[in-house]
Write a protein that holds these residues in place. Structure first.
Motif, PDB file in Angstrom:
ATOM      1  N   LYS A  71      39.714 -75.921  41.614  1.00  0.00           N
ATOM      2  CA  LYS A  71      40.151 -74.524  41.619  1.00  0.00           C
ATOM      3  C   LYS A  71      41.027 -74.276  42.841  1.00  0.00           C
ATOM      4  O   LYS A  71      40.652 -74.574  43.971  1.00  0.00           O
ATOM      5  CB  LYS A  71      38.936 -73.594  41.647  1.00  0.00           C
ATOM      6  CG  LYS A  71      39.282 -72.117  41.492  1.00  0.00           C
ATOM      7  CD  LYS A  71      38.024 -71.277  41.390  1.00  0.00           C
ATOM      8  CE  LYS A  71      38.358 -69.809  41.170  1.00  0.00           C
ATOM      9  NZ  LYS A  71      37.130 -68.984  41.049  1.00  0.00           N
ATOM     10  N   GLY A  72      42.238 -73.767  42.589  1.00  0.00           N
ATOM     11  CA  GLY A  72      43.150 -73.465  43.687  1.00  0.00           C
ATOM     12  C   GLY A  72      44.070 -74.601  44.078  1.00  0.00           C
ATOM     13  O   GLY A  72      44.894 -74.446  44.974  1.00  0.00           O
ATOM     14  N   GLN A  73      43.962 -75.752  43.404  1.00  0.00           N
ATOM     15  CA  GLN A  73      44.819 -76.894  43.742  1.00  0.00           C
ATOM     16  C   GLN A  73      45.660 -77.260  42.535  1.00  0.00           C
ATOM     17  O   GLN A  73      45.132 -77.509  41.447  1.00  0.00           O
ATOM     18  CB  GLN A  73      43.982 -78.095  44.165  1.00  0.00           C
ATOM     19  CG  GLN A  73      44.830 -79.261  44.684  1.00  0.00           C
ATOM     20  CD  GLN A  73      44.033 -80.543  44.828  1.00  0.00           C
ATOM     21  OE1 GLN A  73      43.210 -80.861  43.990  1.00  0.00           O
ATOM     22  NE2 GLN A  73      44.277 -81.278  45.900  1.00  0.00           N
ATOM     23  N   ASP A  74      46.976 -77.290  42.720  1.00  0.00           N
ATOM     24  CA  ASP A  74      47.890 -77.632  41.633  1.00  0.00           C
ATOM     25  C   ASP A  74      49.079 -78.377  42.227  1.00  0.00           C
ATOM     26  O   ASP A  74      49.967 -77.776  42.840  1.00  0.00           O
ATOM     27  CB  ASP A  74      48.353 -76.365  40.906  1.00  0.00           C
ATOM     28  CG  ASP A  74      49.129 -76.679  39.633  1.00  0.00           C
ATOM     29  OD1 ASP A  74      49.572 -77.838  39.475  1.00  0.00           O
ATOM     30  OD2 ASP A  74      49.294 -75.780  38.801  1.00  0.00           O
ATOM     31  N   PRO A  84      52.517 -76.237  44.248  1.00  0.00           N
ATOM     32  CA  PRO A  84      51.681 -76.012  45.443  1.00  0.00           C
ATOM     33  C   PRO A  84      51.525 -74.550  45.829  1.00  0.00           C
ATOM     34  O   PRO A  84      50.673 -74.203  46.648  1.00  0.00           O
ATOM     35  CB  PRO A  84      52.429 -76.794  46.542  1.00  0.00           C
ATOM     36  CG  PRO A  84      53.286 -77.776  45.808  1.00  0.00           C
ATOM     37  CD  PRO A  84      53.670 -77.092  44.533  1.00  0.00           C
ATOM     38  N   THR A  85      52.380 -73.648  45.260  1.00  0.00           N
ATOM     39  CA  THR A  85      52.280 -72.231  45.608  1.00  0.00           C
ATOM     40  C   THR A  85      51.147 -71.531  44.859  1.00  0.00           C
ATOM     41  O   THR A  85      50.768 -70.414  45.227  1.00  0.00           O
ATOM     42  CB  THR A  85      53.609 -71.510  45.292  1.00  0.00           C
ATOM     43  OG1 THR A  85      53.863 -71.579  43.882  1.00  0.00           O
ATOM     44  CG2 THR A  85      54.761 -72.149  46.042  1.00  0.00           C
ATOM     45  N   LYS A  86      50.624 -72.149  43.815  1.00  0.00           N
ATOM     46  CA  LYS A  86      49.523 -71.557  43.056  1.00  0.00           C
ATOM     47  C   LYS A  86      48.221 -71.773  43.821  1.00  0.00           C
ATOM     48  O   LYS A  86      47.708 -72.893  43.884  1.00  0.00           O
ATOM     49  CB  LYS A  86      49.423 -72.195  41.664  1.00  0.00           C
ATOM     50  CG  LYS A  86      50.536 -71.787  40.720  1.00  0.00           C
ATOM     51  CD  LYS A  86      50.306 -72.407  39.342  1.00  0.00           C
ATOM     52  CE  LYS A  86      51.405 -71.998  38.377  1.00  0.00           C
ATOM     53  NZ  LYS A  86      51.215 -72.622  37.031  1.00  0.00           N
ATOM     54  N   LYS A  87      47.703 -70.700  44.390  1.00  0.00           N
ATOM     55  CA  LYS A  87      46.489 -70.820  45.191  1.00  0.00           C
ATOM     56  C   LYS A  87      45.466 -69.772  44.779  1.00  0.00           C
ATOM     57  O   LYS A  87      45.808 -68.728  44.238  1.00  0.00           O
ATOM     58  CB  LYS A  87      46.815 -70.674  46.687  1.00  0.00           C
ATOM     59  CG  LYS A  87      47.684 -71.791  47.241  1.00  0.00           C
ATOM     60  CD  LYS A  87      47.914 -71.623  48.738  1.00  0.00           C
ATOM     61  CE  LYS A  87      48.757 -72.762  49.295  1.00  0.00           C
ATOM     62  NZ  LYS A  87      48.976 -72.642  50.753  1.00  0.00           N
ATOM     63  N   SER A 147      36.928 -71.867  45.846  1.00  0.00           N
ATOM     64  CA  SER A 147      38.258 -72.465  45.726  1.00  0.00           C
ATOM     65  C   SER A 147      38.492 -73.529  46.795  1.00  0.00           C
ATOM     66  O   SER A 147      37.980 -73.437  47.908  1.00  0.00           O
ATOM     67  CB  SER A 147      39.328 -71.379  45.835  1.00  0.00           C
ATOM     68  OG  SER A 147      40.613 -71.955  45.976  1.00  0.00           O
ATOM     69  N   TYR A 148      39.292 -74.500  46.459  1.00  0.00           N
ATOM     70  CA  TYR A 148      39.689 -75.555  47.405  1.00  0.00           C
ATOM     71  C   TYR A 148      40.437 -74.959  48.596  1.00  0.00           C
ATOM     72  O   TYR A 148      40.283 -75.415  49.731  1.00  0.00           O
ATOM     73  CB  TYR A 148      40.573 -76.561  46.661  1.00  0.00           C
ATOM     74  CG  TYR A 148      41.203 -77.636  47.521  1.00  0.00           C
ATOM     75  CD1 TYR A 148      40.480 -78.764  47.903  1.00  0.00           C
ATOM     76  CD2 TYR A 148      42.536 -77.535  47.932  1.00  0.00           C
ATOM     77  CE1 TYR A 148      41.061 -79.757  48.687  1.00  0.00           C
ATOM     78  CE2 TYR A 148      43.125 -78.517  48.715  1.00  0.00           C
ATOM     79  CZ  TYR A 148      42.386 -79.631  49.089  1.00  0.00           C
ATOM     80  OH  TYR A 148      42.957 -80.603  49.864  1.00  0.00           O
ATOM     81  N   ASN A 149      41.221 -73.908  48.339  1.00  0.00           N
ATOM     82  CA  ASN A 149      42.087 -73.354  49.376  1.00  0.00           C
ATOM     83  C   ASN A 149      41.345 -72.706  50.534  1.00  0.00           C
ATOM     84  O   ASN A 149      41.884 -72.617  51.642  1.00  0.00           O
ATOM     85  CB  ASN A 149      43.043 -72.318  48.770  1.00  0.00           C
ATOM     86  CG  ASN A 149      43.918 -72.904  47.680  1.00  0.00           C
ATOM     87  OD1 ASN A 149      43.873 -72.459  46.546  1.00  0.00           O
ATOM     88  ND2 ASN A 149      44.678 -73.931  48.011  1.00  0.00           N
ATOM     89  N   VAL A 150      40.124 -72.221  50.322  1.00  0.00           N
ATOM     90  CA  VAL A 150      39.405 -71.522  51.395  1.00  0.00           C
ATOM     91  C   VAL A 150      38.602 -72.481  52.269  1.00  0.00           C
ATOM     92  O   VAL A 150      38.000 -72.062  53.261  1.00  0.00           O
ATOM     93  CB  VAL A 150      38.462 -70.434  50.815  1.00  0.00           C
ATOM     94  CG1 VAL A 150      39.251 -69.424  50.007  1.00  0.00           C
ATOM     95  CG2 VAL A 150      37.347 -71.049  49.979  1.00  0.00           C
ATOM     96  N   LYS A 151      38.587 -73.729  51.924  1.00  0.00           N
ATOM     97  CA  LYS A 151      37.817 -74.698  52.712  1.00  0.00           C
ATOM     98  C   LYS A 151      38.597 -75.073  53.983  1.00  0.00           C
ATOM     99  O   LYS A 151      39.822 -75.000  54.036  1.00  0.00           O
ATOM    100  CB  LYS A 151      37.521 -75.945  51.888  1.00  0.00           C
ATOM    101  CG  LYS A 151      36.732 -75.653  50.615  1.00  0.00           C
ATOM    102  CD  LYS A 151      35.428 -74.929  50.898  1.00  0.00           C
ATOM    103  CE  LYS A 151      34.703 -74.506  49.634  1.00  0.00           C
ATOM    104  NZ  LYS A 151      33.487 -73.726  49.922  1.00  0.00           N
ATOM    105  N   SER A 152      37.864 -75.491  54.986  1.00  0.00           N
ATOM    106  CA  SER A 152      38.488 -75.873  56.264  1.00  0.00           C
ATOM    107  C   SER A 152      39.266 -77.173  56.096  1.00  0.00           C
ATOM    108  O   SER A 152      38.999 -77.952  55.160  1.00  0.00           O
ATOM    109  CB  SER A 152      37.415 -76.053  57.335  1.00  0.00           C
ATOM    110  OG  SER A 152      36.629 -77.211  57.055  1.00  0.00           O
ATOM    111  N   PRO A 153      40.235 -77.442  56.970  1.00  0.00           N
ATOM    112  CA  PRO A 153      40.982 -78.705  56.890  1.00  0.00           C
ATOM    113  C   PRO A 153      40.063 -79.932  56.901  1.00  0.00           C
ATOM    114  O   PRO A 153      40.308 -80.892  56.173  1.00  0.00           O
ATOM    115  CB  PRO A 153      41.876 -78.666  58.120  1.00  0.00           C
ATOM    116  CG  PRO A 153      42.070 -77.222  58.399  1.00  0.00           C
ATOM    117  CD  PRO A 153      40.773 -76.571  58.033  1.00  0.00           C
TER     118      PRO A 153
END
Length: 350
Positions: A67-70, A74-77, A83-89
């Motif tokens: 979820k959140g990774q495409d 790459p702009t689809k978040k 979601s993957y996007n809210v996780k820390s680096p």
């Protein structure tokens, strides 16, 4: 039948790679939407554990869609909690690295299984002897078996070759010939030869070739673990070195192989028995692990690179730059695949 074995091996290696990503993502609380073996049109699927499990038409890879990774955009978040996007680096790097790590772990267990089955190795039995070489001058003969060098017991051809290469001065050989023991002293000579990358190198040699006699290694528990560990490290090092030589031009581009080479070699291995299949599968598994760590944006290594940037500089990579680098990554990846396929076809018709 051999082709089906090749396909099964390749699919299994891809499955374990993606399973690494899948389990790490679930561990980090990321929702996995699709687990696919293959690309392109879906030919079979089912839903279980909150996500779709898919088999696609082109069995040349696979992916875990989080979820959140495409990668295609790459702009689809998504900024939902799962979601993957809210996780820390650091969490993202853990998820990304888990795929290649799964390949290295799988290779280790394959080598471990080979060790339990008693891998075949070359015995230190002499075949051809080069005229006027140190071995020829000292009186070594075809079918001689090397028992020890400088009182160090020799069990395999590899052990003997390493001792000769690392030697300093003369060597004392204990040789078995027709049931009798002979003692022969000789001094290795620096000679030109080719390595596994077809490069001309110089190393200490005595001018002998193997007779092709093999025997099974009988390994204890600690030796089995050591064998699996050493083989995994050796395969990883060899592939990293090969890639480096390919990039800097020390190895010609026509040495690169593609999926046809993988299928053919796996098919050949299947005809030689299960141990050969395991050995080759372990090598491909390490290959997948290494290749996916390359800093190409279309691969795990590229995404790890972006997250390392964010971890160090405390900000995300510029979106426009990320899109351009991702597109460039796909171009590089497909170019390499195309070159491998071109080389494969040339070999087939050559």
């Amino acid at each position: 039948m051999s082709f089906l074995v090749s396909l099964a091996v390749l699919s299994a290696l891809i499955f374990f790679h993606e399973l690494g990503h899948y389990l790490a993502a679930r561990k980090m609380g990321v929702k996995v939407e699709i687990f696919s073996i293959g690309f392109g049109r879906k030919i079979a699927s089912f839903y279980r554990w909150g996500n779709e499990w898919r088999l696609a038409l082109i069995p040349l890879g696979g992916y875990v869609k989080m979820k959140g990774q495409d990668d295609s955009d790459p702009t689809k978040k998504s900024y939902d909690e799962d979601s993957y996007n809210v996780k820390s680096p650091a969490q993202k790097i853990f998820i990304l690295f888990a795929g290649p790590l799964a390949n290295f772990v799988l290779a280790f267990f394959l080598y471990f299984a080979i060790a339990l089955g008693g891998p075949s190795v070359l015995s230190p039995v002499i075949g051809k002897i080069v005229k006027d070489s140190p071995a020829f001058v000292a009186g070594l003969e075809t079918n001689d078996t090397i028992r020890s060098i400088n009182a160090i017991e020799i069990k395999t051809w590899e052990e003997m070759a390493k001792l000769i290469e690392a030697s300093d001065g003369s060597l004392s050989f204990e040789v078995e010939r027709a049931g009798f023991i002979q003692h022969i002293v000789l001094t290795p000579k620096i000679t030109q030869t080719t390595n596994m990358f077809n490069e001309v190198i110089e190393k200490k040699m005595i001018g002998i070739a193997s007779a092709g006699v093999t025997h099974k290694l009988e390994l204890g528990v600690s030796e089995t673990l050591s064998y699996a560990t050493n083989q995994t490290i050796f395969a990883s090092t060899m592939i990293f070195t090969g890639l480096k030589k390919l990039i800097v031009g020390e190895v010609p581009a026509n040495e690169l192989g593609g999926v046809i080479s993988i299928v053919k070699l796996t098919s050949d291995a299947s005809e030689a028995g299960w141990m050969s299949v395991f050995f080759f599968a372990a090598l491909i598994s390490v290959n997948l692990g290494v290749l996916n760590l390359l800093p190409i944006p279309a691969l795990d290594g590229g995404h790890i690179m972006f997250n390392l940037y964010e971890l160090i500089f405390k900000k995300e990579v510029n979106e426009e730059i990320m899109v351009k680098l991702t597109i460039a990554g796909w171009v590089i990846l497909f170019s390499l695949m195309g070159l491998g396929l071109y080389n494969d076809i040339n070999r087939l018709i050559g």
